[in-house]
Design an enzyme around this catalytic site. Structure first.
Site, PDB file in Angstrom:
ATOM      1  N   GLU A 191       1.069   5.659   0.232  1.00  0.00           N
ATOM      2  CA  GLU A 191       0.474   6.973   0.446  1.00  0.00           C
ATOM      3  C   GLU A 191       1.227   7.930  -0.477  1.00  0.00           C
ATOM      4  O   GLU A 191       2.451   7.798  -0.671  1.00  0.00           O
ATOM      5  CB  GLU A 191       0.584   7.415   1.901  1.00  0.00           C
ATOM      6  CG  GLU A 191      -0.085   6.478   2.895  1.00  0.00           C
ATOM      7  CD  GLU A 191      -1.571   6.258   2.627  1.00  0.00           C
ATOM      8  OE1 GLU A 191      -2.215   7.162   2.043  1.00  0.00           O
ATOM      9  OE2 GLU A 191      -2.081   5.183   2.994  1.00  0.00           O
ATOM     10  N   HIS A 235      -5.464   4.810   6.534  1.00  0.00           N
ATOM     11  CA  HIS A 235      -4.819   5.661   5.519  1.00  0.00           C
ATOM     12  C   HIS A 235      -3.337   5.842   5.801  1.00  0.00           C
ATOM     13  O   HIS A 235      -2.741   6.841   5.402  1.00  0.00           O
ATOM     14  CB  HIS A 235      -5.511   7.020   5.389  1.00  0.00           C
ATOM     15  CG  HIS A 235      -6.854   6.936   4.732  1.00  0.00           C
ATOM     16  ND1 HIS A 235      -7.031   6.542   3.425  1.00  0.00           N
ATOM     17  CD2 HIS A 235      -8.095   7.176   5.237  1.00  0.00           C
ATOM     18  CE1 HIS A 235      -8.309   6.560   3.133  1.00  0.00           C
ATOM     19  NE2 HIS A 235      -8.991   6.922   4.222  1.00  0.00           N
ATOM     20  N   ASP A 254      -2.821  -0.194   6.297  1.00  0.00           N
ATOM     21  CA  ASP A 254      -3.700  -0.553   5.176  1.00  0.00           C
ATOM     22  C   ASP A 254      -3.233  -1.844   4.504  1.00  0.00           C
ATOM     23  O   ASP A 254      -4.053  -2.655   4.055  1.00  0.00           O
ATOM     24  CB  ASP A 254      -3.747   0.582   4.151  1.00  0.00           C
ATOM     25  CG  ASP A 254      -4.555   1.774   4.670  1.00  0.00           C
ATOM     26  OD1 ASP A 254      -4.935   1.762   5.855  1.00  0.00           O
ATOM     27  OD2 ASP A 254      -4.792   2.719   3.890  1.00  0.00           O
ATOM     28  N   ASP A 294       0.864  -1.189   0.000  1.00  0.00           N
ATOM     29  CA  ASP A 294       0.000   0.000   0.000  1.00  0.00           C
ATOM     30  C   ASP A 294       0.894   1.230   0.000  1.00  0.00           C
ATOM     31  O   ASP A 294       1.974   1.239   0.621  1.00  0.00           O
ATOM     32  CB  ASP A 294      -0.911   0.020   1.236  1.00  0.00           C
ATOM     33  CG  ASP A 294      -1.919   1.161   1.157  1.00  0.00           C
ATOM     34  OD1 ASP A 294      -2.955   0.992   0.491  1.00  0.00           O
ATOM     35  OD2 ASP A 294      -1.645   2.219   1.761  1.00  0.00           O
TER      36      ASP A 294
END
Length: 580
Positions: free
Chosen positions: A32, A171, A176, A30
């Site tokens: 960001e 998040h 995540d 994952d």
């Protein structure tokens, strides 16, 4: 200073991806980011979890300095501020570590297109070659597995709640990724109940298929994972479709999945009652057995099942004044095979013109004369015509001998005459006429080379050859008069010569005929010839030399390729002019 792209890790081979899901390594990732565009935005955090067999075997998590400020909206969503990433490593340092961590695994992400898009862009920025990862998207899998009543939304937070994940998404990348692991395992439990147990089966499962098509997956269950030929059988035991595979079970299984989109094949699968198979030593044996079975069964769902019966040959007739006749059956000194009668007629007409073979269909006896009522060739008459003096059968025989020598590859004088004519037309600036003759000549060269290449194989009474096998060892064949008489494998570590002796002793007995290919099917000889031309092939033994004629069309191939390139260029130019 430019740097060559680095190569990171080894990816799973196709056969390895057929291992059970519990033995497959997955890396759930994952990211960001500073925004939604892989080209305009940058990664701010990477979190990844490596799993196998339901167990976590490693984790990777790091903030990444994007080299720019983080927008307030992103800060509000993720909680990652510009100050937090100021001391973090740049993507140039982080990406190689991630690629090493993920090497050899299947990448998994929730909305994988987003995450892999940013990772690919980062690899390009870092001048690192992006490995050919197999990728699984849990959004796509969830939409395939879950009904809308059960999961109105497939957002990660919704799925984590549905499956009571031990980690709830926040998040932040690692949280995540951990939540996605729990979702992935829950989805695997669902598909396992539907007979999906390997990654390749999972890939086949993702596209939607009818329940009737999927219900027949059991027809593939008992098939071996070896090379061979498969036959779909209908309600009356008739052969519906015949094909080859390097892995019989995997190939046949694909017919019952969403990867099969052809309407004819779906119709065939609906009729199929069982699947028979013939195991083969390697792909060449499978290809040959497929050809023979197609001729024997002519299955309705194979488009090329009647191909051997469609071939045309240009044969010289057996009479005092021979001419070319187009037949389905090859005779001695015949030229072919041709896919269409028109192609055979065009090539035969060109050879007739430059060898002096008559083109009329009159029957002329041995006591007769040729050319009595024929107009001269200069005004469109037969090239064999001669007003003064008239030709006798003995004189005319020289023309037939020229054609026979051209086909056999012992004399290419007619090809030199064609090329000389092309040059004369070009010198006279009759370029369109020169192009037409050039195209006809190229067709003759390619037809001659095809036959002479096949005859080179078919003329050998017995040929034993070996080729390195991909998995080690040797693929072995015994060819007799152009037909595959025996095939086998000498596995890695096994002495090949005793295997060769056993294959030769058990090989089929072949009785050749007098046709150019000695009774063998042209397609079968073609498969063998291509196999013999492949890298690494060794001739183990041969009763005669494996060779093409010195004056054959092989030496003209370069010229013929130039002619074909010219045709393509002219066609492209004409198309451009039409569009303009």
């Amino acid at each position: 200073m430019s740097t060559a792209p680095a190569r990171i890790g080894r990816q799973l081979a196709f056969d390895e991806l057929d291992t059970p899901l519990r033995d497959t390594t997955f890396v759930v990732v994952d990211l960001e980011t500073t925004g939604g565009s892989p080209t305009a935005d940058a990664i701010t955090e990477i979190g990844a979890v490596k799993i196998r067999g339901g167990e976590v075997i490693g984790e990777l998590a790091t903030l990444v300095d994007p080299g720019r400020s983080i927008p307030p909206l992103i800060v509000e969503i993720t909680g990652i501020t510009t100050a937090m990433v100021l001391g973090a490593p740049r993507i140039e340092r982080v990406l190689p570590s991630f690629l090493e961590f993920a090497a050899g695994a299947v990448l998994v992400a929730h909305n994988a297109q987003f995450d892999t898009g940013f990772l690919r862009a980062a690899a390009k920025q870092c001048n690192v070659e992006w490995p050919a990862f197999k990728v699984l998207c849990t959004v796509q899998l969830a939409r395939r597995v879950l009904t809308r009543d059960e999961a109105p939304s497939v957002r990660l937070s919704a799925l984590a709640s549905l499956f009571a994940a031990t980690t709830q998404p926040t998040h932040r990348a690692l949280d995540d990724a951990r939540a996605t692991v729990d979702v992935l395992h829950a989805l695997f439990e669902r598909v396992g109940n539907q007979g999906v147990h390997s990654f390749s089966e999972l890939v086949d499962y993702l596209p939607a298929v009818s329940s009737g098509q999927r219900a027949k997956r059991s027809l593939a269950a008992g098939l071996p994972r070896t090379p061979g030929v498969y036959l779909f059988r209908g309600p009356s035991n008739e052969a519906l479709y015949i094909g080859t595979a390097v892995n019989l079970q995997r190939r046949v299984r694909n017919y019952f999945t969403g990867s099969e989109t052809r309407g004819r094949m779906k119709e065939m699968v609906a009729l199929a009652e069982r699947v028979d198979h013939v195991e083969c030593a390697h792909a060449l044996e499978a290809g040959v057995r497929e050809l023979r079975l197609l001729v024997a069964h002519t299955p309705p769902y194979n488009r090329r099942s009647k191909f051997p019966k469609r071939a045309w040959w240009a044969s010289l007739t057996d009479e005092p004044f021979p001419r070319f006749s187009l037949t389905r059956k090859a005779t001695p000194n015949a030229l072919g095979p041709f896919g269409s009668r028109t192609d055979a007629a065009d090539v035969a007409a060109t050879i007739a013109e430059y060898c002096g073979i008559r083109t009329c269909t009159d029957r002329i006896g041995a006591s007769g004369v040729h050319g009595k009522n024929c107009p001269p060739a200069a005004v469109g008459g037969c090239p064999a015509s001669s007003i003064q003096p008239l030709q006798t059968a003995e004189e005319y025989a020289e023309a037939a001998a020229k054609a026979v020598a051209l086909i056999a590859g012992t004399d290419d004088a007619p090809l030199h005459r064609i090329r000389a004519r092309i040059e004369r037309l070009s010198d006279a600036e009759l370029f369109e006429s020169a192009a037409r003759v050039r195209d006809r000549a190229a067709a003759v060269v390619l037809a001659l080379r095809k036959l002479q290449r096949l005859v080179a194989v078919a003329s050998i009474t017995e040929l034993v050859a070996a080729r390195p096998a991909i998995e080690g060892g040797w693929e072995l064949i015994v060819v007799r008069s152009g037909r595959l008489a025996s095939a086998g494998i000498a596995a890695r570590g096994v002495a090949p010569m005793p295997v060769v002796a056993a294959l030769t002793a058990a090989a089929e007995t072949v009785v050749p005929d007098q046709s150019p290919l000695r009774g063998a099917m042209a397609e079968e000889v073609g498969l063998i010839a291509r196999w013999l031309d492949s890298p690494g092939v060794r001739i183990v033994a041969a009763s005669e030399g494996y060779r093409e004629p010195a004056a054959g069309a092989g030496s003209w191939l370069g010229w013929a390729e130039l002619a074909r390139d010219a045709v393509r260029a002219e066609s492209a130019g004409a198309a451009y002019l039409r569009l303009a």
